[in-house]
Enzyme design. Structure first.
Site, mmCIF file in Angstrom:
data_model
loop_
_atom_site.group_PDB
_atom_site.id
_atom_site.type_symbol
_atom_site.label_atom_id
_atom_site.label_comp_id
_atom_site.label_asym_id
_atom_site.label_seq_id
_atom_site.Cartn_x
_atom_site.Cartn_y
_atom_site.Cartn_z
ATOM 1 N N GLU A 106 69.379 105.503 -15.829
ATOM 2 C CA GLU A 106 70.723 105.618 -16.456
ATOM 3 C C GLU A 106 71.074 106.617 -16.783
ATOM 4 O O GLU A 106 70.376 108.089 -17.629
ATOM 5 C CB GLU A 106 72.005 104.635 -16.555
ATOM 6 C CG GLU A 106 71.593 103.871 -15.119
ATOM 7 C CD GLU A 106 71.948 101.929 -15.732
ATOM 8 O OE1 GLU A 106 73.361 102.444 -16.670
ATOM 9 O OE2 GLU A 106 71.807 100.744 -15.906
ATOM 10 N N ASP B 10 80.079 95.497 -12.673
ATOM 11 C CA ASP B 10 78.494 96.622 -13.464
ATOM 12 C C ASP B 10 79.209 96.402 -14.783
ATOM 13 O O ASP B 10 79.241 95.498 -15.464
ATOM 14 C CB ASP B 10 78.682 97.321 -12.994
ATOM 15 C CG ASP B 10 77.213 98.614 -13.311
ATOM 16 O OD1 ASP B 10 76.548 97.196 -14.184
ATOM 17 O OD2 ASP B 10 76.990 99.459 -13.159
HETATM 18 C C1 BGC Z 1 73.954 99.540 -13.470
HETATM 19 C C2 BGC Z 1 74.005 98.860 -12.566
HETATM 20 C C3 BGC Z 1 72.826 97.158 -12.457
HETATM 21 C C4 BGC Z 1 73.009 96.459 -13.963
HETATM 22 C C5 BGC Z 1 72.355 95.064 -13.533
HETATM 23 C C6 BGC Z 1 74.149 98.534 -14.873
HETATM 24 O O1 BGC Z 1 74.049 99.489 -15.662
HETATM 25 O O2 BGC Z 1 74.708 100.217 -13.656
HETATM 26 O O3 BGC Z 1 73.148 99.472 -11.712
HETATM 27 O O4 BGC Z 1 72.440 96.404 -11.462
HETATM 28 O O5 BGC Z 1 73.297 97.657 -15.001
HETATM 29 O O6 BGC Z 1 71.420 95.245 -14.219
HETATM 30 C C1 BGC Z 2 70.312 96.633 -19.398
HETATM 31 C C2 BGC Z 2 70.524 97.012 -18.007
HETATM 32 C C3 BGC Z 2 71.966 97.378 -18.521
HETATM 33 C C4 BGC Z 2 71.836 98.114 -18.979
HETATM 34 C C5 BGC Z 2 73.232 98.728 -19.001
HETATM 35 C C6 BGC Z 2 70.361 97.115 -21.195
HETATM 36 O O1 BGC Z 2 70.368 96.408 -22.161
HETATM 37 O O2 BGC Z 2 68.601 96.070 -20.002
HETATM 38 O O3 BGC Z 2 70.202 96.221 -17.335
HETATM 39 O O4 BGC Z 2 71.774 97.927 -17.114
HETATM 40 O O5 BGC Z 2 71.794 98.014 -20.883
HETATM 41 O O6 BGC Z 2 73.815 99.308 -20.468
#
Ligand code: BGC
Ligand code: BGC
Length: 616
Positions: free
Chosen positions: A497, A307
């Site tokens: 998230e 991830d």
């Molecule tokens: C998330 C994932 C996601 C990835 C890419 C992460 O922060 O936990 O679910 O696929 O970002 O955007």
């Molecule tokens: C991104 C997300 C990612 C996240 C993780 C963001 O800046 O756009 O895709 O999951 O950071 O911290």
């Protein structure tokens, strides 16, 4: 593309690569932090768009041109192996303005219909592949035990059988009959494993004693402004997400693992590791589960992706972090900002013997095999990819509207108020969400967090009602005239998230005040919730005659009107325990000696399976 053919293509490609080229195949960077020129020079294996990772302007043509430029550059690298571009198409091609936005998984779980899930995944695959993208980080197989978690809406529900069935249908829809067709998407099951078992208070993402420092973290502050970030933290952001999951072997074997096994049997070729840990061991370093179980015992032929920046969390020493993840079984590393550093580090770890070369070959073989299955290592298919005019097509929007009508759960229906038959006179509709596309879509829409307002074209519940009724729409319920029937729509503010973790699940004072205001002016009241999880109804339980949980219906929320008006019957069911109050959380079906939650113990307002079905 037969399996043996794909294996042969992968093997042939592998033997031509030197160590640095192999490690580059294991590297995935984010599109804003790289350029086609760098992709050509480094020979990366993959590029992704993170949440909100759109081109400017955010149009389907610009997406297609952006992805094509990266793919084209990769074919000119020393290895000549094309990248596979990845994106979170979790409810449609959701970062793109004009794409069809389907209900989030929590709604599809309530509908519980595999055929619907499959058709939605197919439509999503067509819109996504039309822009050149062949990989989606979906579906989530999460089973949230604590719905204060901000990712609850990415889940189909708290029933492993249901999650398995809908996820299998979704994988089939994404991948199609033949993964090498240019309109097929590589599916990704995530987050392996037990991401939903995280314990409240165990998230390490934000140090509440050093908030100013944390707010400087660009990724976390992505909420919008610094203030928005602090405000969310004050409401409980990052209390659960990415924390420690704990549980028995039985919980793992009977609840969390079966959906993975089912999707593996259905041919999924990509698994994303979870940020969380399982009984104290970080999943990204969990060799027992990643390698011994998934790869050795289950014979998973595809690859494991890490991830976003998750590897960095394993150790303060960057080299040690990489060694831990790769040796545990991570095959491709999502190192959004750090492609070159990752390659240098891993090459050095192999040279010094910390990471065996055989581990690199295993990882690259898996990645190349998957690329071969996608048709990326052979001559272009005869079939053309879909044209971008498939994006947001009337057919896909009709499907999204059907889904929006089939996902709402009818929680209460005193005096058989719903469906609204024979109501003469105008309907009084209140609540900003009733006529707002952004609030109906929730997080992971255009931006990572999602946003209120006209963020993308779509229809609203008010639009749907107006097709058949005279509607008096008052966003703030500010008027005075009486009406026979009032409908109040209350929405959670969009989130994604850990930013959506909350201390409690209570409705806000503003929401309660709006309900009370409208109650005074109508004979009968419907309250509709747009939310990413069950919310504590509190006084609304008595104030409303009918209560509808419509989850996050998406860009065609006019479908919510279709079910309210009886054009589509209420059939959806709760797949979560609906808490009666914010005391005594979490409450879920897997607790206690007999694993049964009873309504009579006062902590549950409704149990899974609840959902009234009046005849239309
Ligand atoms: C998330 C994932 C996601 C990835 C890419 C992460 O922060 O936990 O679910 O696929 O970002 O955007
Ligand atoms: C991104 C997300 C990612 C996240 C993780 C963001 O800046 O756009 O895709 O999951 O950071 O911290």
């Amino acid at each position: 593309m037969t399996d043996s053919h794909a294996r042969r293509l992968a093997e042939e490609a592998l033997t031509k690569l030197d160590l640095r080229q192999r490690v580059a195949q294991m590297t995935q960077v984010e599109k804003n932090s790289t350029t086609p020129e760098e992709v050509r020079r480094e020979g990366y294996g993959s590029v992704l768009s993170g949440g909100g990772g759109s081109p400017t302007p955010n149009t389907s043509e610009a997406w297609r041109d952006m992805v094509d430029a990266f793919v084209e550059a990769s074919t000119k690298s020393r290895s000549g192996i094309p990248i596979v571009y990845g994106v979170d198409a979790v409810h449609g091609h959701n970062n793109m303005v004009g794409a069809t936005i389907f209900p989030h998984n929590i709604g599809l779980g309530a509908a519980g219909d595999e055929d619907l899930a499959r058709r939605i995944a197919r439509a999503t695959a067509r819109e996504t592949s039309a822009t050149g993208i062949r990989w989606t980080f979906a579906p989530a197989l999460s089973i949230p035990l604590d719905v204060r978690w901000g990712r609850s809406y990415e889940s189909y529900g708290q029933d492993p059988d249901l999650v398995a069935r809908l996820a299998v249908a979704t994988v089939q829809g994404f991948q199609g009959d033949d993964l090498s067709r240019p309109d097929a998407l590589l599916a990704c099951v995530k987050h392996f494993v037990a991401d939903g078992a995280i314990r409240y208070g165990s998230s390490r993402r934000v140090d509440r004693d050093a908030l100013d420092q944390a707010a400087d973290d660009a990724a976390l502050a992505n909420a919008g402004s610094h203030e928005a970030f602090l405000e969310r933290v004050a409401r409980g952001a990052w209390m659960l997400d990415q924390g420690d999951a704990e549980g028995s072997e039985a919980l793992l074997n009977e609840v969390f693992l079966p959906p993975y096994q089912a999707t593996l049997d259905a041919g999924v070729l990509n698994v994303m590791a979870s940020y969380s840990s399982w009984n104290g061991i970080r999943m990204h370093a969990h060799g027992d589960l990643l390698t011994h179980l998934l790869k050795d015992t289950w014979q998973f032929p595809g690859f494991i992706v890490s991830d976003w920046e998750a590897i960095d969390q394993l150790s303060d020493d960057p080299a040690q972090a990489v060694a831990l993840a790769i040796n545990a079984g991570v095959d491709m590393s999502m190192v959004p900002y750090d492609g070159v550093r990752f390659i240098d580090t891993l090459v050095e770890l192999v040279r010094s013997g910390v990471v065996p070369e055989a581990r690199i070959d295993d990882a690259v073989r898996r990645i190349l095999y998957t690329k071969a299955r996608l048709g990326l290592l052979s001559e272009p298919a005869q079939v053309q990819r879909p044209n971008v005019d498939v994006v947001g097509s009337p057919e896909h929007r009709a499907l999204a509207r059907e889904a929006a009508a089939r996902t709402p759960v009818l929680l209460e229906n005193r005096g058989d108020l719903l469906p609204l038959r024979g109501t003469s006179g105008p309907l009084l509709v209140a609540g900003v969400a009733a006529h707002d596309v952004g609030l109906a879509c929730g997080g992971w829409t255009i931006t990572w967090m999602g946003e209120e307002g006209d963020i993308t074209p779509g229809s609203t519940m008010v639009d749907g009602l107006r097709e058949h009724h005279d509607v008096r729409y008052e966003p703030a319920g500010q008027g005075e005239a009486r009406a026979e029937v009032g409908i109040v729509v209350l929405a959670e503010e969009p989130y994604a998230e850990g930013m959506g973790d909350r201390y409690d699940l209570n409705l806000s004072e503003e929401h309660l005040a709006l309900v009370r205001r409208v109650r005074e002016r109508v004979d009968r009241l419907v309250v509709v919730l747009y939310s990413g999880r069950p919310l504590v109804l509190g006084p609304v339980a008595d104030l409303a005659d009918a209560i509808v949980a419509a989850w996050l219906p998406g860009s065609e929320a006019a479908g919510v009107a279709d079910v309210l008006l009886g054009h589509v019957p209420f059939q959806a069911k709760l797949r979560f325990v609906w808490p009666a109050s914010s005391e005594g959380l979490p409450v879920h079906p897997f607790e206690g000696a007999d694993g049964v939650v009873r309504k009579s113990d006062g902590r549950a307002a409704y149990l899974p399976g609840h959902g009234l079905t009046p005849s239309a």
